[in-house]
Every structure is written in C-alpha cells, then in structure tokens.
Write a protein that holds these residues in place. Structure first.
Motif, PDB file in Angstrom:
ATOM      1  N   ARG A  25       0.839  -1.171  -0.081  1.00 16.26           N
ATOM      2  CA  ARG A  25      -0.070  -0.021   0.091  1.00 16.26           C
ATOM      3  C   ARG A  25       0.644   1.096   0.084  1.00 16.26           C
ATOM      4  N   TYR A  26       2.184   1.129   0.604  1.00 21.06           N
ATOM      5  CA  TYR A  26       2.837   2.298   0.500  1.00 21.06           C
ATOM      6  C   TYR A  26       3.678   2.325  -0.787  1.00 21.06           C
ATOM      7  N   THR A  27       3.394   3.390  -1.586  1.00 21.30           N
ATOM      8  CA  THR A  27       4.065   3.633  -2.639  1.00 21.30           C
ATOM      9  C   THR A  27       4.916   4.787  -2.699  1.00 21.30           C
ATOM     10  N   VAL A  28       5.296   5.055  -3.900  1.00 20.81           N
ATOM     11  CA  VAL A  28       6.111   6.286  -3.792  1.00 20.81           C
ATOM     12  C   VAL A  28       5.214   7.476  -3.596  1.00 20.81           C
ATOM     13  N   ASP A  29       4.263   7.735  -4.187  1.00 17.98           N
ATOM     14  CA  ASP A  29       3.003   8.773  -3.971  1.00 17.98           C
ATOM     15  C   ASP A  29       2.549   8.525  -2.414  1.00 17.98           C
ATOM     16  N   SER A  30       2.624   7.439  -1.742  1.00 18.70           N
ATOM     17  CA  SER A  30       2.268   7.556  -0.314  1.00 18.70           C
ATOM     18  C   SER A  30       3.279   8.392   0.400  1.00 18.70           C
ATOM     19  N   PHE A  31       4.701   8.003   0.088  1.00 21.94           N
ATOM     20  CA  PHE A  31       5.449   8.859   0.800  1.00 21.94           C
ATOM     21  C   PHE A  31       5.654  10.294   0.450  1.00 21.94           C
ATOM     22  N   VAL A  32       5.204  10.556  -0.808  1.00 23.95           N
ATOM     23  CA  VAL A  32       5.179  12.131  -1.106  1.00 23.95           C
ATOM     24  C   VAL A  32       4.055  12.826  -0.379  1.00 23.95           C
ATOM     25  N   GLU A  33       3.008  12.049  -0.275  1.00 24.12           N
ATOM     26  CA  GLU A  33       1.687  12.537   0.497  1.00 24.12           C
ATOM     27  C   GLU A  33       2.293  12.853   2.191  1.00 24.12           C
ATOM     28  N   MET A  34       2.882  11.893   2.594  1.00 22.62           N
ATOM     29  CA  MET A  34       3.464  12.048   3.908  1.00 22.62           C
ATOM     30  C   MET A  34       4.525  13.251   4.044  1.00 22.62           C
ATOM     31  N   THR A  35       5.195  13.513   3.045  1.00 27.31           N
ATOM     32  CA  THR A  35       6.028  14.792   2.932  1.00 27.31           C
ATOM     33  C   THR A  35       5.281  15.908   2.850  1.00 27.31           C
ATOM     34  N   ALA A  36       4.306  16.027   2.126  1.00 28.97           N
ATOM     35  CA  ALA A  36       3.390  17.303   2.007  1.00 28.97           C
ATOM     36  C   ALA A  36       2.777  17.270   3.561  1.00 28.97           C
ATOM     37  N   GLU A  37       2.508  16.208   3.961  1.00 31.89           N
ATOM     38  CA  GLU A  37       1.679  16.393   5.227  1.00 31.89           C
ATOM     39  C   GLU A  37       2.560  17.044   6.584  1.00 31.89           C
ATOM     40  N   LEU A  38       3.773  16.600   6.362  1.00 28.64           N
ATOM     41  CA  LEU A  38       5.121  17.098   7.308  1.00 28.64           C
ATOM     42  C   LEU A  38       5.048  18.544   7.042  1.00 28.64           C
ATOM     43  N   ILE A  39       5.390  18.947   5.645  1.00 30.71           N
ATOM     44  CA  ILE A  39       5.479  20.499   5.502  1.00 30.71           C
ATOM     45  C   ILE A  39       4.107  21.219   6.152  1.00 30.71           C
ATOM     46  N   ILE A  40       3.142  20.761   5.977  1.00 33.31           N
ATOM     47  CA  ILE A  40       1.765  21.476   6.728  1.00 33.31           C
ATOM     48  C   ILE A  40       2.138  21.501   8.124  1.00 33.31           C
ATOM     49  N   GLU A  41       2.533  20.439   8.748  1.00 31.15           N
ATOM     50  CA  GLU A  41       2.461  20.369  10.165  1.00 31.15           C
ATOM     51  C   GLU A  41       3.815  21.359  10.845  1.00 31.15           C
ATOM     52  N   VAL A  42       4.780  21.263   9.815  1.00 25.08           N
ATOM     53  CA  VAL A  42       5.859  22.229  10.525  1.00 25.08           C
ATOM     54  C   VAL A  42       5.776  23.531  10.154  1.00 25.08           C
ATOM     55  N   LYS A  43       4.957  23.951   9.040  1.00 24.62           N
ATOM     56  CA  LYS A  43       4.652  25.468   8.846  1.00 24.62           C
ATOM     57  C   LYS A  43       3.326  25.939   9.855  1.00 24.62           C
ATOM     58  N   LYS A  44       2.477  25.049  10.422  1.00 27.15           N
ATOM     59  CA  LYS A  44       1.839  25.402  11.541  1.00 27.15           C
ATOM     60  C   LYS A  44       2.427  25.957  12.871  1.00 27.15           C
ATOM     61  N   LEU A  45       3.684  25.264  12.870  1.00 29.81           N
ATOM     62  CA  LEU A  45       4.317  25.543  14.085  1.00 29.81           C
ATOM     63  C   LEU A  45       5.210  27.071  13.889  1.00 29.81           C
ATOM     64  N   PHE A  46       5.728  26.949  12.586  1.00 27.90           N
ATOM     65  CA  PHE A  46       6.673  28.175  12.215  1.00 27.90           C
ATOM     66  C   PHE A  46       5.947  28.716  10.844  1.00 27.90           C
ATOM     67  N   PRO A  47       4.994  29.383  10.894  1.00 26.80           N
ATOM     68  CA  PRO A  47       4.438  29.878   9.851  1.00 26.80           C
ATOM     69  C   PRO A  47       5.253  30.846   8.962  1.00 26.80           C
ATOM     70  N   ASN A  48       6.148  31.661   9.657  1.00 23.01           N
ATOM     71  CA  ASN A  48       6.739  32.700   8.777  1.00 23.01           C
ATOM     72  C   ASN A  48       8.085  32.472   8.553  1.00 23.01           C
ATOM     73  N   ASN A  49       8.574  31.410   8.890  1.00 23.11           N
ATOM     74  CA  ASN A  49       9.720  30.811   8.295  1.00 23.11           C
ATOM     75  C   ASN A  49       9.923  30.416   6.938  1.00 23.11           C
ATOM     76  N   THR A  50      11.265  31.048   6.469  1.00 19.64           N
ATOM     77  CA  THR A  50      11.301  30.225   5.137  1.00 19.64           C
ATOM     78  C   THR A  50      11.698  29.148   5.190  1.00 19.64           C
ATOM     79  N   LEU A  51      11.294  28.056   4.083  1.00 20.37           N
ATOM     80  CA  LEU A  51      11.328  26.644   4.099  1.00 20.37           C
ATOM     81  C   LEU A  51      12.050  26.126   3.193  1.00 20.37           C
ATOM     82  N   ILE A  52      13.004  25.416   3.331  1.00 19.95           N
ATOM     83  CA  ILE A  52      13.824  24.893   2.263  1.00 19.95           C
ATOM     84  C   ILE A  52      13.621  23.244   2.573  1.00 19.95           C
ATOM     85  N   LEU A  53      13.716  22.365   1.480  1.00 16.82           N
ATOM     86  CA  LEU A  53      14.144  20.871   1.291  1.00 16.82           C
ATOM     87  C   LEU A  53      15.152  20.393   1.147  1.00 16.82           C
ATOM     88  N   PHE A  54      15.815  19.495   2.047  1.00 13.00           N
ATOM     89  CA  PHE A  54      17.011  18.950   1.565  1.00 13.00           C
ATOM     90  C   PHE A  54      16.897  17.456   1.181  1.00 13.00           C
TER      91      PHE A  54
END
Length: 323
Positions: free
Chosen positions: A89-118
């Motif tokens: 059930r856990y496909t590439v797109d599943s991990f992409v979706e989890m990454t998107a959800e992580l971005i949302i959660e982190v931006k809730k905590l730090f809404p005004n910070n620049t965000l870079i992915l590595f």
C-alpha cells in the motif's frame, strides 16, 4: 550524549521531538535550531529506509547546521524511530503525501519561516514530486544525488562496470535486470558491483565524512533506543521491493524541467547511480533559470567531507536568495 552535544542543545532555542500524524501513522520528528526564526530545513533521507546522516537521533550532533537553520529530522515511515512494517500500500506517492503533510505540520508551528527541502537520493524524489502538492509553501530545494530516470539500469552504469573490469558474466546478468522483474538479489548484484568496481558510490580519492562520531552519537542519543538504532539499516522498509520497482521505472525529467522555485542539485563527479552526466545535460536543455547544478570533485553518490560542506554552503545560498 556527550558534553559538547549537551552544550549545543542547551544553546538551541528549539530542540524538541514532535509527533505528527503522517499517512495516518503517528511519526516522531525532531526539530532543532539555535533560533526559532531561522530558516527551516526539512531533511529527506535516502534509501528508502536509510536515515543517515540526519535522523531523529541526531539531537545536538550537527551544530554547524543548527547554528544557521531550524533542522527538521524525519525518519521516514519504515525505519529508525518510526520503524514500521511496510506493505505494498505504501507507494512512492504515499511517501510524497506524507512529505506534504509534514510540510503542513511544520508550517503550522513556524508559519513565517523560510522553508527549504534537502533531499538525498531517494529523498530527492520526494523533494521534487512534493513541489506539485505544496505550492507556495516551499521556498527552495537542495538535493544531493538527484534521481531522474533509468536509475541503475542504463548504459552509463554498464559501460563503467565493463571499463572497471567487472566480469562479463556479472555484466550480462546486470543487463538482463528489468524494473518489472526486479528482485532483492538484483539490488545486491547492482549495488554490490557498483561499490566494488567503480567510484559510483564512494570516491576513493575523496575524504570520507566521519561516520564514527555519528554512530557514537546515535548510540548515546536521548531520543533513540537500541532498536531504533538497529532500524537504521534493517527495518520495515528493507523488503519493499515494490518501491524499488517504482523507482527504477521513474522518469522525472518533465518534473525537473518545470520547477518554479530555486532548485540546487549537488552531484558527485563520479556518481553513476544518479548520473551526474545526465543531470547536467537535462539542466542545460531545460533552460530553466531556477535550476542550478554544482559538481563536487572526488565524490560519488554518497557525500564525503567535501560533499557535506557543500550541502551546508548551498543551503545557506538557498536561504539567502529567498531573503
């Protein structure tokens, strides 16, 4: 944790393990940095299932990074502190979706910070694909070992192995491997041959990044248990051959050409796993001003000392260009 690590943690304004629901699974994520207003860097490790060098167990271990950034360390589902037995059930797109959800959660905590992915290797797939899902939330991307297309199964790999003296019988077996029929033993043959006969993974001329301090730090981490440490390499993502089938069949050429945020790709000069030659050609052909490539000498697919220094320098450049 040693004294130096404790001092780093004491000086950090943010140093906390959060639990977020990602992919409907509770997952622990370490956020750490000297100041709460620093640019955020979400680290997307390689593998799938290899949370090195940045992981949730790395509290206080990378002061050069946490001095400049709010580092977000996520052991992706199936490894490290978030070990879990993956199934198909856990496909590439599943991990992409989890990454998107992580971005949302982190931006809730730090809404005004620049965000870079590595993103490193497999993590570069997540970084590139999540741009489509997180429009307006990501200010820049830095990758090491960008996955693009024909991972492993390409003429450059075959010819490098032939030139390096890999036995003809092995090369014939490697040429016969296909994405659809990919099995565990195929990965052992592919990765083992590239490591043994070429500088595709590790460049023998380059100074390697010091692994012992990282291993020692993980073993004494206040956040890792022994089972979490073991799950860095042997974990619920290890048998996920369906993910490798997807990876081997991926072609992200169009996605790369279409990026609309500053996107910095770091490549080892002898990397044939994620072909440096191919990346350079595609960036030139795209004529996309957002795309940048820097080749690190005496480096393979895994960054050594010079590679890690280049990662820090490029993250700083990415953050400065946003601001």
């Amino acid at each position: 944790m040693n004294r130096a690590g404790r001092q780093v943690v004491e000086q950090n304004e943010v140093s906390e393990v959060f639990t977020f629901s990602l992919g409907k699974n509770p997952q622990r994520v370490l956020i750490e940095g000297k100041g709460k207003n620093l640019p955020l860097v979400i680290t997307l490790h390689g593998g799938p299932g290899t949370p090195i060098p940045f992981s949730v167990g790395c509290r206080g271990m990378f002061p050069d990074f946490t001095e400049r950034f709010l580092m977000v360390y996520w052991d992706q589902l199936g490894c490290g502190i978030n070990n879990y037995q993956l199934d198909s059930r856990y496909t590439v797109d599943s991990f992409v979706e989890m990454t998107a959800e992580l971005i949302i959660e982190v931006k809730k905590l730090f809404p005004n910070n620049t965000l870079i992915l590595f993103g490193m290797s497999w993590g570069s797939v997540l970084a590139l694909k999540v741009l489509q899902k997180a429009q307006g939330k990501i200010d820049g991307v830095v990758t090491w070992g960008q996955v693009l297309r024909k991972l492993f199964l390409n003429e450059e790999v075959y010819q490098a192995l032939e030139k390096a003296g890999c036995p003809t019988r092995k090369i014939q077996k490697i040429r016969a491997i296909t994405a659809d029929g990919f099995e565990d033993q195929d990965m052992k043959l592919l990765a083992g041959s590239v490591r043994k006969y070429t500088d595709g993974y590790f460049n023998k001329k380059g100074e390697q990044a010091p692994l012992f301090p990282i291993i020692k730090g993980l073993l004494t981490s206040p956040d890792y248990r022994l089972r979490d440490f073991r799950a860095i390499m042997v974990n619920g993502a290890s048998p996920a051959k369906w993910l490798w089938k997807e990876l081997l069949a991926l072609d992200l050429t169009q996605e790369l050409a279409a990026v609309n945020v500053p996107y910095y790709i770091l490549q080892g000069d002898t990397d044939i796993v994620t072909s440096t030659t191919t990346i350079k050609k595609e960036i030139e052909a795209s004529q996309n001003p957002c795309l940048h490539c820097r080749v690190i000498e005496n480096s393979g697919h895994m960054p050594g000392k010079a590679g890690m220094e280049a990662v820090l320098e490029t993250l700083e450049e990415a953050a400065e260009n946003v601001q």
